[in-house]
Design an enzyme around this catalytic site. Structure first.
Site, PDB file in Angstrom:
ATOM      1  N   ASP A  63       0.720  -1.228  -0.081  1.00 36.13           N
ATOM      2  CA  ASP A  63      -0.025   0.011   0.013  1.00 36.13           C
ATOM      3  C   ASP A  63       0.734   1.284   0.217  1.00 36.13           C
ATOM      4  OD1 ASP A  63      -2.364  -1.675   0.114  1.00 36.13           O
ATOM      5  OD2 ASP A  63      -2.125  -1.630   2.080  1.00 36.13           O
ATOM      6  N   LYS A 123       1.737   2.034  -5.187  1.00 36.88           N
ATOM      7  CA  LYS A 123       2.384   1.197  -6.620  1.00 36.88           C
ATOM      8  C   LYS A 123       1.150   1.703  -7.615  1.00 36.88           C
ATOM      9  CE  LYS A 123       2.524  -2.636  -4.187  1.00 36.88           C
ATOM     10  NZ  LYS A 123       2.186  -2.093  -2.995  1.00 36.88           N
ATOM     11  N   GLY A 124       0.072   1.648  -7.325  1.00 36.20           N
ATOM     12  CA  GLY A 124      -0.941   1.900  -8.135  1.00 36.20           C
ATOM     13  C   GLY A 124      -0.951   3.427  -8.977  1.00 36.20           C
ATOM     14  N   ALA A 161      -3.961  -7.922  -3.726  1.00 36.45           N
ATOM     15  CA  ALA A 161      -3.587  -6.673  -3.999  1.00 36.45           C
ATOM     16  C   ALA A 161      -4.647  -5.515  -3.997  1.00 36.45           C
ATOM     17  CB  ALA A 161      -2.837  -6.497  -5.207  1.00 36.45           C
ATOM     18  N   GLY A 162      -4.493  -4.490  -3.887  1.00 35.69           N
ATOM     19  CA  GLY A 162      -5.648  -3.440  -3.904  1.00 35.69           C
ATOM     20  C   GLY A 162      -4.642  -1.984  -4.247  1.00 35.69           C
ATOM     21  N   HIS A 163      -4.889  -1.656  -5.541  1.00 36.88           N
ATOM     22  CA  HIS A 163      -4.075  -0.631  -5.866  1.00 36.88           C
ATOM     23  C   HIS A 163      -5.170   0.527  -6.460  1.00 36.88           C
ATOM     24  CE1 HIS A 163      -0.853  -3.094  -6.126  1.00 36.88           C
ATOM     25  NE2 HIS A 163      -1.078  -3.752  -7.394  1.00 36.88           N
ATOM     26  N   ARG A 176       3.105 -29.218  -6.604  1.00 33.92           N
ATOM     27  CA  ARG A 176       2.815 -29.594  -7.956  1.00 33.92           C
ATOM     28  C   ARG A 176       1.178 -30.289  -7.907  1.00 33.92           C
ATOM     29  NH1 ARG A 176       8.444 -32.142  -7.263  1.00 33.92           N
ATOM     30  NH2 ARG A 176       7.416 -32.321  -5.284  1.00 33.92           N
ATOM     31  N   GLN A 220       1.796  -6.344  -3.356  1.00 32.78           N
ATOM     32  CA  GLN A 220       2.370  -6.731  -2.070  1.00 32.78           C
ATOM     33  C   GLN A 220       3.722  -5.883  -2.003  1.00 32.78           C
ATOM     34  OE1 GLN A 220       1.142  -9.936  -3.623  1.00 32.78           O
ATOM     35  NE2 GLN A 220      -0.634  -8.846  -2.868  1.00 32.78           N
ATOM     36  N   THR A 240      -8.479  -3.705  -0.041  1.00 35.46           N
ATOM     37  CA  THR A 240      -9.196  -5.044  -0.378  1.00 35.46           C
ATOM     38  C   THR A 240     -10.024  -5.375   0.780  1.00 35.46           C
ATOM     39  OG1 THR A 240      -7.056  -5.470  -1.666  1.00 35.46           O
ATOM     40  CG2 THR A 240      -8.663  -7.339  -0.615  1.00 35.46           C
ATOM     41  N   GLY A 292     -10.962  -3.466   3.725  1.00 34.01           N
ATOM     42  CA  GLY A 292     -11.483  -2.223   4.468  1.00 34.01           C
ATOM     43  C   GLY A 292     -10.700  -2.293   5.989  1.00 34.01           C
ATOM     44  N   ARG A 313      -5.326   0.446   8.581  1.00 34.78           N
ATOM     45  CA  ARG A 313      -3.915  -0.080   8.631  1.00 34.78           C
ATOM     46  C   ARG A 313      -3.312   0.393   9.993  1.00 34.78           C
ATOM     47  NH1 ARG A 313      -3.548   2.327   2.474  1.00 34.78           N
ATOM     48  NH2 ARG A 313      -4.366   0.676   1.395  1.00 34.78           N
ATOM     49  N   LYS A 318       3.108  10.240  -0.226  1.00 34.30           N
ATOM     50  CA  LYS A 318       2.317  10.589   0.918  1.00 34.30           C
ATOM     51  C   LYS A 318       3.203  11.558   1.962  1.00 34.30           C
ATOM     52  CE  LYS A 318      -1.402   7.901   1.351  1.00 34.30           C
ATOM     53  NZ  LYS A 318      -2.435   6.937   2.070  1.00 34.30           N
ATOM     54  N   GLY A 332       5.315  12.184  -3.867  1.00 32.14           N
ATOM     55  CA  GLY A 332       4.154  12.341  -4.033  1.00 32.14           C
ATOM     56  C   GLY A 332       3.593  13.439  -2.855  1.00 32.14           C
TER      57      GLY A 332
HETATM   58  P1  GDP Z   1      -0.840   0.135  -3.631  1.00 27.06           P
HETATM   59  O1  GDP Z   1      -1.429  -0.881  -3.020  1.00 27.06           O
HETATM   60  O2  GDP Z   1       0.640   0.240  -3.373  1.00 27.06           O
HETATM   61  O3  GDP Z   1      -1.045   0.454  -5.069  1.00 27.06           O
HETATM   62  O4  GDP Z   1      -1.191   1.496  -2.560  1.00 27.06           O
HETATM   63  P2  GDP Z   1      -2.857   1.819  -2.197  1.00 27.06           P
HETATM   64  O5  GDP Z   1      -3.608   2.142  -3.416  1.00 27.06           O
HETATM   65  O6  GDP Z   1      -3.471   0.342  -1.469  1.00 27.06           O
HETATM   66  O7  GDP Z   1      -2.698   2.800  -1.091  1.00 27.06           O
HETATM   67  C1  GDP Z   1      -2.125   4.043  -1.486  1.00 27.06           C
HETATM   68  C2  GDP Z   1      -3.038   5.091  -1.005  1.00 27.06           C
HETATM   69  O8  GDP Z   1      -2.451   6.242  -1.039  1.00 27.06           O
HETATM   70  C3  GDP Z   1      -4.190   5.117  -2.230  1.00 27.06           C
HETATM   71  O9  GDP Z   1      -5.576   5.672  -1.423  1.00 27.06           O
HETATM   72  C4  GDP Z   1      -3.612   6.200  -2.946  1.00 27.06           C
HETATM   73  O10 GDP Z   1      -4.850   7.146  -3.672  1.00 27.06           O
HETATM   74  C5  GDP Z   1      -2.940   7.126  -1.916  1.00 27.06           C
HETATM   75  N1  GDP Z   1      -1.699   8.019  -2.496  1.00 27.06           N
HETATM   76  C6  GDP Z   1      -0.817   7.569  -3.429  1.00 27.06           C
HETATM   77  N2  GDP Z   1       0.333   8.546  -3.341  1.00 27.06           N
HETATM   78  C7  GDP Z   1      -0.145   9.558  -2.405  1.00 27.06           C
HETATM   79  C8  GDP Z   1       0.426  10.690  -2.083  1.00 27.06           C
HETATM   80  O11 GDP Z   1       1.498  11.174  -2.743  1.00 27.06           O
HETATM   81  N3  GDP Z   1      -0.613  11.493  -1.155  1.00 27.06           N
HETATM   82  C9  GDP Z   1      -1.714  11.107  -0.637  1.00 27.06           C
HETATM   83  N4  GDP Z   1      -2.238  11.918   0.069  1.00 27.06           N
HETATM   84  N5  GDP Z   1      -2.080   9.859  -1.054  1.00 27.06           N
HETATM   85  C10 GDP Z   1      -1.464   9.036  -2.188  1.00 27.06           C
HETATM   86  P1  IMO Z   2      -0.842  -4.333  -2.144  1.00 29.03           P
HETATM   87  O1  IMO Z   2      -0.600  -5.025  -3.504  1.00 29.03           O
HETATM   88  C1  IMO Z   2      -0.923  -4.727   2.201  1.00 29.03           C
HETATM   89  C2  IMO Z   2      -0.845  -8.962   3.537  1.00 29.03           C
HETATM   90  C3  IMO Z   2      -2.345  -9.628   4.456  1.00 29.03           C
HETATM   91  C4  IMO Z   2      -1.604 -10.519   5.438  1.00 29.03           C
HETATM   92  C5  IMO Z   2      -0.512 -11.158   4.588  1.00 29.03           C
HETATM   93  C6  IMO Z   2      -0.900 -12.280   3.964  1.00 29.03           C
HETATM   94  O2  IMO Z   2      -2.186  -3.439  -2.128  1.00 29.03           O
HETATM   95  O3  IMO Z   2       0.148  -3.436  -1.544  1.00 29.03           O
HETATM   96  P2  IMO Z   2      -2.284 -13.002   1.859  1.00 29.03           P
HETATM   97  O4  IMO Z   2      -3.998 -12.659   1.445  1.00 29.03           O
HETATM   98  O5  IMO Z   2      -1.472 -12.550   0.861  1.00 29.03           O
HETATM   99  O6  IMO Z   2      -2.112 -14.357   2.110  1.00 29.03           O
HETATM  100  O7  IMO Z   2      -2.080 -12.254   3.124  1.00 29.03           O
HETATM  101  O8  IMO Z   2      -0.076 -10.097   3.758  1.00 29.03           O
HETATM  102  N1  IMO Z   2      -1.150  -8.466   2.360  1.00 29.03           N
HETATM  103  C7  IMO Z   2      -1.079  -7.094   1.878  1.00 29.03           C
HETATM  104  N2  IMO Z   2      -0.976  -5.927   2.975  1.00 29.03           N
HETATM  105  N3  IMO Z   2      -0.957  -4.758   0.758  1.00 29.03           N
HETATM  106  C8  IMO Z   2      -1.435  -5.835  -0.084  1.00 29.03           C
HETATM  107  O9  IMO Z   2      -1.281  -5.582  -1.258  1.00 29.03           O
HETATM  108  C9  IMO Z   2      -1.263  -7.152   0.704  1.00 29.03           C
HETATM  109  N4  IMO Z   2      -1.718  -8.133   0.061  1.00 29.03           N
HETATM  110  C10 IMO Z   2      -1.369  -9.172   1.316  1.00 29.03           C
HETATM  111  O10 IMO Z   2      -2.857  -8.511   4.972  1.00 29.03           O
HETATM  112  O11 IMO Z   2      -0.890  -9.824   6.587  1.00 29.03           O
HETATM  113 MG    MG Z   3      -2.982  -1.549  -1.810  1.00 29.96          MG
END
Ligand code: GDP
Ligand code: IMO
Ligand code: MG
Length: 427
Positions: free
Chosen positions: A13, A16-17, A39-41, A142, A223, A299, A301, A304, A330, A412
């Site tokens: 989080d 990356k998105g 993942a949740g981007h 396997r 991740q 993903t 809710g 964090r 951030k 950012g």
């Molecule tokens: P990812 O899983 O690495 O793609 O990241 P997530 O989308 O799960 O979480 C990053 C959060 O930070 C999202 O809500 C983005 O919109 C937000 N975000 C990304 N860059 C910035 C930044 O520079 N400033 C702020 N305030 N929010 C950001």
């Molecule tokens: P993005 O791509 C943050 C965490 C879970 C748990 C551990 C194992 O959005 O950064 P899993 O379901 O993968 O077996 O869970 O990994 N986890 C993440 N935490 N961002 C993610 O993805 C994650 N994907 C898995 O919360 O601790």
């Molecule tokens: Mg994420």
């Protein structure tokens, strides 16, 4: 032409998105190489916010070819719902390509994930419950079902039978659950074949040809480094390689063709799920980072866990990934803090560690050694160059760069694509 790996330096989080989206115009292919719909981007473009799980974030950029690589585990029901929901919002998903070698997450993997976590009790990992771990376990044992297996019904049935043989015994005798029907699983998987077939390709060949033709390929991790099954805080990790090595094995692009490794790192630290986190805050500062940074999982809710920047982890990520550039995200979330502590080393039972400790026990005992940097009050969201930042914000970026082991090339200052300070080109 170059392949670029883009990955997370912390526990996920990091943004990356947004970073992928920023590069979207300059890349031709975006490949997801590990993980699945854990993942949740988030990608924010103007007044539109997109949350992507299984589709590579590059799908948002017109013209980019999104690729689901061989290292991904694919829940086909989730894939098609996400394609439908994204298409309904005006995004063209028709260029998506899926590797024939990617593994499939089946309903029994989701069930094993949930039941397994419940039975672990207070030793649970806090997984996303999406079946990720059991699907990768079957791959390594396997016993996995691959995308290509869906195109041969006889083979598919054999593989599902093989995978369920022991699992059904475990479910019934160990976990006191109902056995899973082979017929139901096979029927569900076959129901996807018509839609799936046109998307499937030999993606390693496709990507090799793309690179030979001078195209730019971005390898986008799910991740992050500290959740990597080899290099993370095992066993509190995900089940794939989210580090730079995983970009190679999960896509079939060899290391000699990757010439840039971009790591996304937050200006503070967050973590979802269980496991150690030395800089975690349980006070008003932690609550403030969570509310100002909107730190709730995309993903699941879940809130964090939040804490200060950890330079030991950033240096570790720089080392195991060979990071050439950091994208620091951030920074705006820290605006308004009088002083900002940054962890520069750990105290482990009275001994200073400047590098990641070797053992899990030591890492669990690690207490942060902080240096405190001055904060700033000015709104920085309109800054577009380092010179636009107030002096303490700029000094914070420079201090982090000096202690994190690689140059910071982008900062950012807000969630929107435009809210970005560009220091050095990434492509
Ligand atoms: P990812 O899983 O690495 O793609 O990241 P997530 O989308 O799960 O979480 C990053 C959060 O930070 C999202 O809500 C983005 O919109 C937000 N975000 C990304 N860059 C910035 C930044 O520079 N400033 C702020 N305030 N929010 C950001
Ligand atoms: P993005 O791509 C943050 C965490 C879970 C748990 C551990 C194992 O959005 O950064 P899993 O379901 O993968 O077996 O869970 O990994 N986890 C993440 N935490 N961002 C993610 O993805 C994650 N994907 C898995 O919360 O601790
Ligand atoms: Mg994420």
């Amino acid at each position: 032409m170059p392949a670029i790996a883009l990955l997370g330096a912390q526990w996920g989080d990091e943004g990356k998105g947004k970073a992928t989206d920023l590069l979207g115009d300059r890349v031709d292919y975006v490949v997801k190489f590990n993980g699945g719909n854990n993942a949740g981007h988030t990608v924010v473009v103007g007044d539109q916010t997109y949350a992507l799980h299984l589709l590579p974030s590059g799908v948002i950029t017109p013209g980019v070819v999104p690729v689901i690589g061989n290292g991904v585990v694919v829940d086909l029901g989730v894939l098609f719902s996400e394609i439908d929901a994204t298409t309904a919002r005006g995004i063209d998903c028709s260029r998506l390509v899926v590797s024939a070698n990617a593994h499939v997450i089946t309903p029994y993997h989701v069930q094993m994930d949930k039941v397994g976590e419940r039975f672990l009790g207070n030793r649970k990992i806090g997984t996303t419950g999406r079946g990720i771990g059991p699907a990768y376990a079957d791959k390594m044992s396997r016993l996995g079902v691959r995308v290509q297996d869906l195109f041969d019904e006889k083979i598919l049935r054999q593989k599902v039978e093989g995978a369920l043989d022991i699992k059904n015994q475990l479910l019934v005798k160990g976990y006191n659950r109902k056995a899973i029907s082979i017929d139901d699983v096979v029927a569900e998987l076959l129901s996807y074949v018509e839609r799936l077939h046109p998307l499937v390709a030999d993606t390693t060949l496709l990507l090799d040809r793309a690179l030979n033709d001078g195209k730019v390929v971005l390898l986008e991790a799910g991740q992050a480094t500290m959740l990597d099954v080899d290099h993370g805080t095992y066993p509190f990790v995900t089940s794939s390689n989210a580090t730079a090595g995983g970009a190679c094995t999960g896509s079939g692009i060899p290391p000699t063709r990757i010439d840039r490794v971009v790591a996304v790192v937050k200006a503070y630290t967050t973590r979802v799920g269980e496991g150690p986190m030395p800089t975690e805050l349980h006070d008003a500062d932690g609550e403030r980072l969570r509310s100002v940074g909107a730190e709730y999982g995309v993903t699941t809710g879940r809130p964090r866990r939040c804490g200060w920047y950890d330079a030991v982890i950033a240096r570790y990520a720089a080392r195991v990934n060979g990071v050439t550039d950091f994208v620091l995200t951030k920074l705006d979330v820290l605006t308004g803090l009088e002083r900002i502590p940054v962890c520069v080393a750990y105290d482990v039972d009275g001994v200073r560690h400047d590098e990641m400790p070797m053992t899990q026990t030591e890492f669990h005992h690690a207490r942060p050694v902080y240096e405190t940097l001055p904060g700033w009050d000015e709104d920085i969201s309109a800054a577009r160059s380092l010179e636009d930042l107030p002096k303490p914000a700029r000094s914070y970026v420079e201090a982090l760069e000096a202690m994190s082991g690689a140059p910071i090339s982008v900062v950012g200052v807000g969630p929107d694509r435009d809210e970005t300070v560009a220091i050095r080109e990434l492509v």
